[in-house]
Design an enzyme around this catalytic site. Structure first.
Site, PDB file in Angstrom:
ATOM      1  N   SER A 143       0.656  77.319  80.252  1.00  0.00           N
ATOM      2  CA  SER A 143       0.611  77.536  81.710  1.00  0.00           C
ATOM      3  C   SER A 143       1.988  77.986  82.186  1.00  0.00           C
ATOM      4  O   SER A 143       2.994  77.675  81.539  1.00  0.00           O
ATOM      5  CB  SER A 143       0.243  76.232  82.421  1.00  0.00           C
ATOM      6  OG  SER A 143       0.367  76.375  83.827  1.00  0.00           O
ATOM      7  N   TYR A 157       2.125  67.111  82.409  1.00  0.00           N
ATOM      8  CA  TYR A 157       1.409  68.369  82.160  1.00  0.00           C
ATOM      9  C   TYR A 157       2.399  69.477  81.793  1.00  0.00           C
ATOM     10  O   TYR A 157       2.198  70.222  80.826  1.00  0.00           O
ATOM     11  CB  TYR A 157       0.609  68.725  83.407  1.00  0.00           C
ATOM     12  CG  TYR A 157      -0.222  69.980  83.323  1.00  0.00           C
ATOM     13  CD1 TYR A 157      -1.394  70.014  82.566  1.00  0.00           C
ATOM     14  CD2 TYR A 157       0.129  71.133  84.031  1.00  0.00           C
ATOM     15  CE1 TYR A 157      -2.179  71.162  82.506  1.00  0.00           C
ATOM     16  CE2 TYR A 157      -0.644  72.286  83.987  1.00  0.00           C
ATOM     17  CZ  TYR A 157      -1.801  72.296  83.221  1.00  0.00           C
ATOM     18  OH  TYR A 157      -2.578  73.429  83.171  1.00  0.00           O
TER      19      TYR A 157
HETATM   20  N1  LIG Z   1      -7.145  76.533  86.293  1.00  0.00           N
HETATM   21  C1  LIG Z   1      -5.848  76.793  86.343  1.00  0.00           C
HETATM   22  O1  LIG Z   1      -5.270  77.063  87.405  1.00  0.00           O
HETATM   23  C2  LIG Z   1      -5.043  76.794  85.063  1.00  0.00           C
HETATM   24  C3  LIG Z   1      -3.761  77.395  85.066  1.00  0.00           C
HETATM   25  C4  LIG Z   1      -3.008  77.411  83.901  1.00  0.00           C
HETATM   26  C5  LIG Z   1      -3.507  76.836  82.742  1.00  0.00           C
HETATM   27  N2  LIG Z   1      -4.743  76.257  82.763  1.00  0.00           N
HETATM   28  C6  LIG Z   1      -5.226  75.663  81.515  1.00  0.00           C
HETATM   29  O2  LIG Z   1      -6.417  76.328  81.133  1.00  0.00           O
HETATM   30  C7  LIG Z   1      -7.185  75.481  80.294  1.00  0.00           C
HETATM   31  C8  LIG Z   1      -8.631  75.471  80.779  1.00  0.00           C
HETATM   32  O3  LIG Z   1      -8.657  74.861  82.062  1.00  0.00           O
HETATM   33  P1  LIG Z   1      -9.698  75.278  83.200  1.00  0.00           P
HETATM   34  O4  LIG Z   1      -8.913  75.663  84.390  1.00  0.00           O
HETATM   35  O5  LIG Z   1     -10.714  76.180  82.650  1.00  0.00           O
HETATM   36  O6  LIG Z   1     -10.255  73.797  83.543  1.00  0.00           O
HETATM   37  P2  LIG Z   1     -11.711  73.163  83.408  1.00  0.00           P
HETATM   38  O7  LIG Z   1     -12.715  74.037  84.047  1.00  0.00           O
HETATM   39  O8  LIG Z   1     -11.544  71.761  83.901  1.00  0.00           O
HETATM   40  O9  LIG Z   1     -11.955  73.138  81.843  1.00  0.00           O
HETATM   41  C9  LIG Z   1     -11.280  72.242  81.008  1.00  0.00           C
HETATM   42  C10 LIG Z   1     -12.027  72.180  79.707  1.00  0.00           C
HETATM   43  O10 LIG Z   1     -11.337  71.319  78.789  1.00  0.00           O
HETATM   44  C11 LIG Z   1     -12.258  70.386  78.258  1.00  0.00           C
HETATM   45  N3  LIG Z   1     -11.580  69.157  77.924  1.00  0.00           N
HETATM   46  C12 LIG Z   1     -10.734  68.429  78.698  1.00  0.00           C
HETATM   47  N4  LIG Z   1     -10.330  67.341  78.061  1.00  0.00           N
HETATM   48  C13 LIG Z   1     -10.925  67.362  76.842  1.00  0.00           C
HETATM   49  C14 LIG Z   1     -10.907  66.509  75.720  1.00  0.00           C
HETATM   50  N5  LIG Z   1     -10.174  65.388  75.706  1.00  0.00           N
HETATM   51  N6  LIG Z   1     -11.640  66.839  74.628  1.00  0.00           N
HETATM   52  C15 LIG Z   1     -12.394  67.976  74.621  1.00  0.00           C
HETATM   53  N7  LIG Z   1     -12.438  68.827  75.649  1.00  0.00           N
HETATM   54  C16 LIG Z   1     -11.718  68.517  76.748  1.00  0.00           C
HETATM   55  C17 LIG Z   1     -13.307  70.200  79.347  1.00  0.00           C
HETATM   56  O11 LIG Z   1     -14.545  69.812  78.805  1.00  0.00           O
HETATM   57  P3  LIG Z   1     -15.200  68.358  78.883  1.00  0.00           P
HETATM   58  O12 LIG Z   1     -14.846  67.759  80.200  1.00  0.00           O
HETATM   59  O13 LIG Z   1     -16.674  68.669  78.720  1.00  0.00           O
HETATM   60  O14 LIG Z   1     -14.633  67.634  77.713  1.00  0.00           O
HETATM   61  C18 LIG Z   1     -13.422  71.623  79.869  1.00  0.00           C
HETATM   62  O15 LIG Z   1     -14.312  72.361  79.070  1.00  0.00           O
HETATM   63  C19 LIG Z   1      -6.503  74.116  80.329  1.00  0.00           C
HETATM   64  O16 LIG Z   1      -5.713  73.954  79.182  1.00  0.00           O
HETATM   65  C20 LIG Z   1      -5.624  74.207  81.563  1.00  0.00           C
HETATM   66  O17 LIG Z   1      -4.525  73.338  81.487  1.00  0.00           O
HETATM   67  C21 LIG Z   1      -5.515  76.227  83.878  1.00  0.00           C
END
Ligand SMILES: NC(=O)c1ccc[n+]([C@@H]2O[C@H](COP(=O)([O-])OP(=O)(O)OC[C@H]3O[C@@H](n4cnc5c(N)ncnc54)[C@H](OP(=O)(O)O)[C@@H]3O)[C@@H](O)[C@H]2O)c1
Length: 252
Positions: A143, A157
């Site tokens: 990120s 984080y």
């Molecule tokens: N959205 C943003 O603004 C943003 C910006 C920069 C980086 N990111 C990064 O992008 C990635 C995806 O995030 P997103 O925004 O798509 O969020 P999201 O919609 O909440 O998706 C997160 C995913 O991670 C899975 N997950 C979380 N904890 C887990 C665990 N302990 N074991 C297995 N699976 C797990 C969740 O599935 P389950 O709950 O089904 O386990 C879900 O599929 C993350 O690494 C996040 O930090 C996001």
């Protein structure tokens, strides 16, 4: 050049947001995809969607902090699809936010474990399988938080996401000679259930931080993941690739 024909991919965090969009795009590009996350029903729905579009996917639910689960995902890719070429270690969560003095050690560990240790465990089992097929592409979702922005309340984080870049660099150096490329992908604010923009005010604030004055759609980040997964990025390794709408450079 962006095709993933005959490639096998693991995508973690595939039940939602960026991972879900990426699993669909990888399958559309021709990959056979092993989709991973904790929620079985969401993974099953994704597999059904991919299959309806004539793609190939299989789900295995579990927690990325569990070493046996990481091992089982790789075994599934090898047993069902013949090997592993791409791994997108994308599962993550912002975790509990707050100033450092108020952060319990338990919450610190939880955030580090999901975002950083989970990715390390994934790589530990994926690397031998990737090398078995002559290399491939290993990707971690980092990120801009932890790289170019100090965001109050996000210490654990940010530390985890910065740590992923160090892990990326070392793996890229360790395995480049064997044809394995390793990169970190750094999304900006992305419109997913995992985003911290729960109120209209928070959303407007986050949008305003970006040069493009908006958040990304998950598909836009998925396309950057496809670039890193495919031969289009054949000379790209050890990088921290921003797909961040200019949030890292914006000062207005
Ligand atoms: N959205 C943003 O603004 C943003 C910006 C920069 C980086 N990111 C990064 O992008 C990635 C995806 O995030 P997103 O925004 O798509 O969020 P999201 O919609 O909440 O998706 C997160 C995913 O991670 C899975 N997950 C979380 N904890 C887990 C665990 N302990 N074991 C297995 N699976 C797990 C969740 O599935 P389950 O709950 O089904 O386990 C879900 O599929 C993350 O690494 C996040 O930090 C996001």
């Amino acid at each position: 050049m962006f095709a993933l024909t005959n490639k096998v991919a693991i995508v973690t965090g595939a039940s939602s947001g960026i991972g879900r969009a990426t699993a669909k795009l990888f399958a559309e590009a021709g990959a056979k995809v092993v989709v991973a996350a904790r929620r079985q029903a969401e993974l099953d729905a994704l597999v059904a969607e991919i299959e309806e579009a004539d793609g190939t996917a299989i789900a295995l639910a579990g927690d990325v902090r569990d070493e046996a689960y990481a091992n089982a995902l790789v075994d599934l890719a090898v047993d069902r699809f013949g090997g592993l070429d791409i791994a997108f270690n994308n599962a993550g969560s912002v975790g509990q936010m707050g100033p450092v003095p108020d952060m319990s050690l338990k919450m610190w560990h939880e955030t580090i474990d999901i975002n950083l240790t989970g990715a390390f465990i994934g790589a530990k089992y994926q690397v031998p399988a990737l090398l078995e097929r002559g290399g491939g592409s290993l990707i971690f979702t980092s990120s801009f938080v932890g790289r170019t922005a100090g965001m109050p309340g996000m210490a654990a984080y940010a530390a985890a996401k910065a740590g992923l870049i160090g892990l990326t660099q070392v793996l890229a150096a360790e395995y480049g000679a064997q044809g394995l490329r390793v990169n970190a992908l750094l999304p900006g604010g992305t419109d997913t259930p995992g985003a911290t923009t729960t109120t209209p005010e928070a959303r407007a604030f986050v949008e305003g931080l970006h040069a493009l004055k908006r958040m990304a759609q998950p598909d836009e980040i998925a396309r950057s993941a496809l670039y890193l997964a495919s031969d289009a990025s054949s000379f790209t390794t050890g990088t921290a690739l921003f797909a961040d709408g200019g949030v890292s450079i914006n000062r207005t």
